[in-house]
Design a protein around this motif. Structure first.
Motif, PDB file in Angstrom:
ATOM      1  N   VAL A  48      70.828  -8.202  64.199  1.00  6.03           N
ATOM      2  CA  VAL A  48      71.474  -9.366  63.691  1.00  6.03           C
ATOM      3  C   VAL A  48      70.842 -10.693  65.326  1.00  6.03           C
ATOM      4  O   VAL A  48      70.439 -11.967  64.256  1.00  6.03           O
ATOM      5  CB  VAL A  48      73.536  -9.849  64.289  1.00  6.03           C
ATOM      6  N   ALA A  49      69.712 -10.223  66.187  1.00  8.57           N
ATOM      7  CA  ALA A  49      69.837 -10.421  66.913  1.00  8.57           C
ATOM      8  C   ALA A  49      68.219 -11.615  66.483  1.00  8.57           C
ATOM      9  O   ALA A  49      67.571 -13.009  66.625  1.00  8.57           O
ATOM     10  CB  ALA A  49      69.510 -11.110  68.116  1.00  8.57           C
ATOM     11  N   HIS A  50      67.489 -10.329  65.747  1.00  9.07           N
ATOM     12  CA  HIS A  50      66.164 -10.747  65.193  1.00  9.07           C
ATOM     13  C   HIS A  50      66.025 -11.629  64.179  1.00  9.07           C
ATOM     14  O   HIS A  50      65.424 -12.043  63.419  1.00  9.07           O
ATOM     15  CB  HIS A  50      65.393  -9.582  65.303  1.00  9.07           C
ATOM     16  N   GLU A  51      67.377 -11.405  63.267  1.00 10.88           N
ATOM     17  CA  GLU A  51      67.617 -12.169  62.119  1.00 10.88           C
ATOM     18  C   GLU A  51      67.588 -13.658  61.516  1.00 10.88           C
ATOM     19  O   GLU A  51      66.711 -13.774  61.584  1.00 10.88           O
ATOM     20  CB  GLU A  51      68.225 -11.516  61.709  1.00 10.88           C
ATOM     21  N   PRO A  53      61.032  -9.652  68.087  1.00  8.09           N
ATOM     22  CA  PRO A  53      61.545  -9.584  69.195  1.00  8.09           C
ATOM     23  C   PRO A  53      61.290  -9.969  70.703  1.00  8.09           C
ATOM     24  O   PRO A  53      62.494  -9.765  71.042  1.00  8.09           O
ATOM     25  CB  PRO A  53      60.808  -8.055  68.901  1.00  8.09           C
ATOM     26  N   GLY A  54      60.658 -10.236  70.124  1.00  8.74           N
ATOM     27  CA  GLY A  54      59.990 -11.306  71.712  1.00  8.74           C
ATOM     28  C   GLY A  54      60.863 -12.399  72.176  1.00  8.74           C
ATOM     29  O   GLY A  54      60.985 -12.775  73.235  1.00  8.74           O
ATOM     30  N   LYS A  70      65.650 -14.865  74.562  1.00  6.19           N
ATOM     31  CA  LYS A  70      66.536 -16.074  74.535  1.00  6.19           C
ATOM     32  C   LYS A  70      67.887 -16.169  74.360  1.00  6.19           C
ATOM     33  O   LYS A  70      68.673 -16.609  74.567  1.00  6.19           O
ATOM     34  CB  LYS A  70      66.143 -17.242  73.316  1.00  6.19           C
ATOM     35  N   PHE A  71      67.782 -14.108  73.922  1.00  5.81           N
ATOM     36  CA  PHE A  71      69.083 -13.713  73.788  1.00  5.81           C
ATOM     37  C   PHE A  71      68.771 -12.576  74.374  1.00  5.81           C
ATOM     38  O   PHE A  71      69.257 -11.228  73.867  1.00  5.81           O
ATOM     39  CB  PHE A  71      69.509 -13.842  72.786  1.00  5.81           C
ATOM     40  N   ARG A  72      69.113 -12.165  75.922  1.00  8.52           N
ATOM     41  CA  ARG A  72      68.792 -11.079  76.497  1.00  8.52           C
ATOM     42  C   ARG A  72      69.906 -10.431  76.502  1.00  8.52           C
ATOM     43  O   ARG A  72      70.880 -10.334  75.295  1.00  8.52           O
ATOM     44  CB  ARG A  72      68.693 -11.276  78.017  1.00  8.52           C
TER      45      ARG A  72
END
Length: 96
Positions: free
Chosen positions: A79-82, A28-29, A34-36
């Motif tokens: 998906v971004a977290h994974e 999450p950090g 990186k992917f706001r």
């Protein structure tokens, strides 16, 4: 721990658990940096066929677009977290 292989590389041995991670930040950090949210919304509009269709008449569909973005947000965040987590796993770290 920072390991420098230039210091006595012949005597260095490294061990890692198969579930260990190589990054400093949790997924999450990493996503916050990186992917706001704005980047995730751009990805939604690029990938989702319903949003693409609504974008043709964005002024008329502003409310529907906002609802669709809100509905897709948890999925894209997951998906971004994974994806961020995959980059810190042992297989990926070995490939680097």
């Amino acid at each position: 721990v920072v390991v420098d292989p230039t210091i006595n590389a012949a005597k260095m041995e490294m061990y890692a658990d198969v579930d260990s991670r190589g990054g400093i930040l949790e997924p999450p950090g990493i996503c916050e940096i990186k992917f706001r949210t704005a980047d995730r919304v751009k990805a939604m509009h690029r990938l989702d066929s319903k949003l693409k269709a609504m974008d043709m008449n964005a002024d008329e569909n502003a409310e529907a677009i906002a609802k669709r973005e809100e509905a897709l947000a948890p999925t894209y965040l997951g998906v971004a977290h994974e994806f961020a987590d995959l980059h810190d796993r042992a297989g990926r770290m070995k490939a680097k």
